[in-house]
Design a protein around this motif. Structure first.
Motif, mmCIF file in Angstrom:
data_model
loop_
_atom_site.group_PDB
_atom_site.id
_atom_site.type_symbol
_atom_site.label_atom_id
_atom_site.label_comp_id
_atom_site.label_asym_id
_atom_site.label_seq_id
_atom_site.Cartn_x
_atom_site.Cartn_y
_atom_site.Cartn_z
ATOM 1 N N ILE A 1 0.835 -1.207 0.000
ATOM 2 C CA ILE A 1 0.000 0.000 0.000
ATOM 3 C C ILE A 1 0.867 1.254 0.000
ATOM 4 O O ILE A 1 0.589 2.226 -0.723
ATOM 5 N N ASP A 2 1.937 1.256 0.783
ATOM 6 C CA ASP A 2 2.844 2.409 0.820
ATOM 7 C C ASP A 2 3.462 2.665 -0.559
ATOM 8 O O ASP A 2 3.513 3.818 -1.021
ATOM 9 N N GLU A 3 3.931 1.593 -1.200
ATOM 10 C CA GLU A 3 4.545 1.746 -2.518
ATOM 11 C C GLU A 3 3.514 2.184 -3.560
ATOM 12 O O GLU A 3 3.808 2.998 -4.446
ATOM 13 N N HIS A 4 2.295 1.650 -3.443
ATOM 14 C CA HIS A 4 1.229 2.047 -4.369
ATOM 15 C C HIS A 4 0.920 3.530 -4.218
ATOM 16 O O HIS A 4 0.767 4.255 -5.220
ATOM 17 N N ARG A 5 0.827 3.990 -2.990
ATOM 18 C CA ARG A 5 0.538 5.405 -2.756
ATOM 19 C C ARG A 5 1.631 6.310 -3.332
ATOM 20 O O ARG A 5 1.350 7.377 -3.876
ATOM 21 N N LYS A 6 2.888 5.874 -3.193
ATOM 22 C CA LYS A 6 3.991 6.670 -3.740
ATOM 23 C C LYS A 6 3.845 6.820 -5.257
ATOM 24 O O LYS A 6 4.095 7.900 -5.811
ATOM 25 N N MET A 7 3.439 5.726 -5.921
ATOM 26 C CA MET A 7 3.279 5.787 -7.375
ATOM 27 C C MET A 7 2.089 6.656 -7.771
ATOM 28 O O MET A 7 2.129 7.354 -8.785
ATOM 29 N N VAL A 8 1.015 6.619 -6.965
ATOM 30 C CA VAL A 8 -0.148 7.461 -7.244
ATOM 31 C C VAL A 8 0.207 8.934 -7.039
ATOM 32 O O VAL A 8 -0.206 9.809 -7.822
ATOM 33 N N LYS A 9 0.988 9.230 -6.009
ATOM 34 C CA LYS A 9 1.386 10.615 -5.740
ATOM 35 C C LYS A 9 2.157 11.224 -6.899
ATOM 36 O O LYS A 9 2.127 12.446 -7.110
ATOM 37 N N GLN A 10 2.848 10.381 -7.641
ATOM 38 C CA GLN A 10 3.609 10.873 -8.783
ATOM 39 C C GLN A 10 2.708 11.403 -9.895
ATOM 40 O O GLN A 10 3.184 12.060 -10.824
#
Length: 663
Positions: free
Chosen positions: A384-393
């Motif tokens: 979830i943390d990694e997914h959020r980082k990619m969405v923030k981009q």
């Protein structure tokens, strides 16, 4: 007194003399055979001091390779360069172009080849293998036919295939020794999935070079006096007439090597090789699944590696719906919010090497869990943390609105279908439970090779089984499974769906020229699992690679997918009807009429809030308890073609050829 005593005595004497002559002849030929063998393996009986002091280089070697995807060919080219640098030119030659009748006159044979289907040689080496196998079995050839030949074989394979690992290379070694040839370097066995292919090949090359230059050589060969017949006695041949027929068919269909694949991901030596681990079946191996080489390859493709065996990647449809440009087919069929969907897997490993794998086989393979195992809670948190980082981009990207970006940072769905076989992960139930506690729905895809895992799986939102082919032969060709009992596992996996109370799906990937013509066989499989839905999708072309020979000609048009779907629905006898379609994805959905068509209206969508209530209650529930009505724009035949009218359709301007050169 017996008559003719003199004649009887003469006859006995003649018989005795004949017996002595025959026995003497047999002993003489046996003596000559042993003498020739010893002479062949010994230096000159009267060597000069100069000859004793300076090693005599071997004659120009014959370097053969057999490959379809190119790995063995590349290795042979590397060996050729090494030999040329050493002053011994050797041009790599395709084994298919070599005449086996020339073998008796070849002084040194170097052979590089992979193992093909079920331990058989690759198609390009089929004729050479057949010649050796038949000659070995022919008593007229004798054990000294290749007495002047010295040889070395290198095999390219994957230990994931168990007992067939580099079986072809070992078969060639056995046949050659049975015909009197001397193996000057032991069979090299490179493992493309273990990451040690380069290291093993370099070591083998070094020994070959020393032999070629006359610096190192076992006078009796690597097997001493063994001629190969001892191994053949009481052993069934690995190569028979059926193999011939299968290989001829495989050449015609362009099937690729089962083991000659992942080596293309290894361009040079890498540091950090991970060793150790438990045998297959271990619940928590000592080594990490993701080696440095695999990690580098997957990260290059955009994956975020989670722990030692999991991964997450942002989907292009997530980006698309964040920008308000439309969702994926799961949005049209089931109401998933694509911008809130996380695509992940707890197991990057798989038990198949499908020809249409969109990851180009850079992920590991295995038949059971044999790696270090991460905690399921840690996997979910990190994913979830990694997914959020990619969405923030995506912040600041044209079309992305703040409210939609905020929604994307809180995933509501998890597609456990990124890559590999998620059901292999021993703690899959605990991982799914944790996702449900966070009110994240679960769509899990399995490749139909672990029926017991399917039976033990707790309720999930929707369970998929990939039905990539409908016959044993085509499934073997398309999926290239590791298991020898793959067909039985496949059928049992389908049957396991029948006992599931939640939503179940057959997922069919149509590949023109491979499985589209099997519609009657597909219809016969429907009764086994009686799934709620049947997804029929055209294969996605992922570009050419060394791991797949698919081209755009293998990709069906949406009209082709529709035609196939309509025929399959008809053959179901009214049990299934055409429910939805997503034209952009070349995908059609068939649904069970008696469960999901209520008062003439389809109910293929999911009430996700209701599902969360049901799964958290711990009480039994069925798929009909959390269904919702399908919007009209998603229904099969609708003018919108499955495109959500609340989204803004965006079409890229594609210019090719001369148009692309205009300012």
């Amino acid at each position: 007194m017996p008559p003719f005593p003199a004649a009887t005595t003469a006859s006995a004497t003649t018989h005795l003399a004949l017996l002595v002559v025959l026995s003497s002849s047999s002993l003489f030929f046996l003596y000559k055979s042993i003498t020739l063998r010893r002479l062949r393996r010994s230096p000159s009986s009267t060597p000069s001091p100069t000859a004793a002091a300076a090693p005599t280089p071997a004659a120009t070697p014959t370097l053969l390779y057999a490959s379809v995807t190119g790995t063995s060919k590349d290795l042979a080219a590397r060996l050729s360069l090494r030999l040329t640098d050493a002053g011994v030119p050797a041009r790599p030659t395709d084994a298919a172009a070599f005449d086996p009748d020339d073998l008796p006159s070849v002084p040194l044979l170097l052979l590089v080849l992979p193992t093909h289907d079920a331990g058989a040689p690759p198609p390009d080496a089929a004729f050479l293998a057949r010649w050796l196998a038949e000659t070995t079995a022919d008593f007229r050839a004798g054990a000294l036919l290749l007495s002047n030949l010295r040889f070395a074989v290198f095999g390219v394979g994957s230990r994931a295939y168990g007992e067939t690992f580099n079986a072809a290379a070992r078969s060639f070694s056995r046949w050659l020794r049975a015909l009197g040839a001397v193996e000057v370097v032991p069979v090299g066995e490179g493992d493309v999935d273990g990451g040690d292919l380069d290291d093993v090949f370099e070591e083998w090359c070094g020994r070959v070079l020393r032999v070629v230059k006359g610096e190192e050589e076992d006078e009796d060969g690597v097997n001493g006096e063994t001629n190969g017949f001892e191994e053949l006695d009481g052993e069934e041949s690995d190569y028979d007439d059926e193999d011939d027929e299968e290989e001829e068919e495989e050449v015609a269909t362009g099937e690729v090597d089962m083991e000659d694949i992942a080596g293309k991901a290894i361009a040079k030596k890498q540091n950090g090789k991970v060793d150790g681990g438990l045998p297959n079946g271990g619940q928590n191996g000592a080594r990490a699944m993701v080696t440095p080489i695999i990690r580098a390859s997957l990260e290059k493709q955009g994956y975020k590696i989670v722990g030692s065996h999991s991964g997450v990647k942002i989907c292009r449809w997530t980006k698309s719906q964040l920008r308000g440009r439309g969702g994926c087919y799961k949005h049209s069929f089931y109401g998933i919010e694509s911008h809130r969907c996380m695509e992940a897997t707890p197991s990057l490993a798989c038990a198949n090497k499908c020809v249409f794998c969109w990851r180009h086989h850079t992920n590991p393979v295995g038949k059971s869990w044999k790696w270090k195992m991460d905690d399921p809670l840690d996997i979910v948190n990190t994913a979830i943390d990694e997914h959020r980082k990619m969405v923030k981009q995506m912040k600041g990207v044209p079309g992305v609105k703040p409210e939609r970006l905020a929604e994307g940072l809180s995933p509501r769905h998890c597609a456990l279908s990124l890559v590999g076989e998620p059901i292999m992960y021993p703690e899959i139930n605990a991982l799914v439970d944790d996702l449900h506690r966070r009110h994240i729905s679960t769509f899990l895809v399995t490749n139909a090779q672990f029926p017991d895992k399917i039976k033990a799986l707790k309720p999930i939102t929707q369970l998929y089984v990939s039905v990539d082919a409908a016959t044993k032969e085509s499934l073997k060709a398309v999926d290239r499974p590791l298991f020898s009992d793959f067909w039985e596992r496949f059928l049992d996996s389908l049957k396991s769906l029948h006992d599931k109370d939640q939503r179940t799906v057959y997922r069919l990937t149509l590949v023109k020229g491979w499985n589209v013509e099997e519609i009657d066989a597909y219809a016969n499989l429907l009764e086994l699992g009686q799934p709620d839905f049947i997804e029929i999708k055209g294969v996605t072309y992922c570009g050419s690679s060394a791991t797949s020979k698919l081209t755009m000609e293998n990709v069906p048009w949406h009209a082709d997918v529709k035609e196939f779907s309509e025929v399959l629905a008809t053959k179901s006898g009214g049990v299934y009807e055409l429910a939805c379609e997503h034209v952009h994805s070349c995908c059609v959905l068939l649904a069970k009429v008696d469960k999901f068509k209520i008062n003439g209206k389809w109910h293929t969508w999911i009430d996700y809030d209701r599902f969360n209530e049901l799964v958290m209650s711990g009480k039994p529930f069925k798929s009909s308890d959390y269904m919702a009505m399908t919007p009209s724009w998603a229904v099969y035949g609708a003018e919108e073609g499955g495109f959500d009218p609340d989204q803004a359709r965006f079409k890229k301007e594609r210019r090719h050829g001369a148009a692309a050169l205009k300012g």
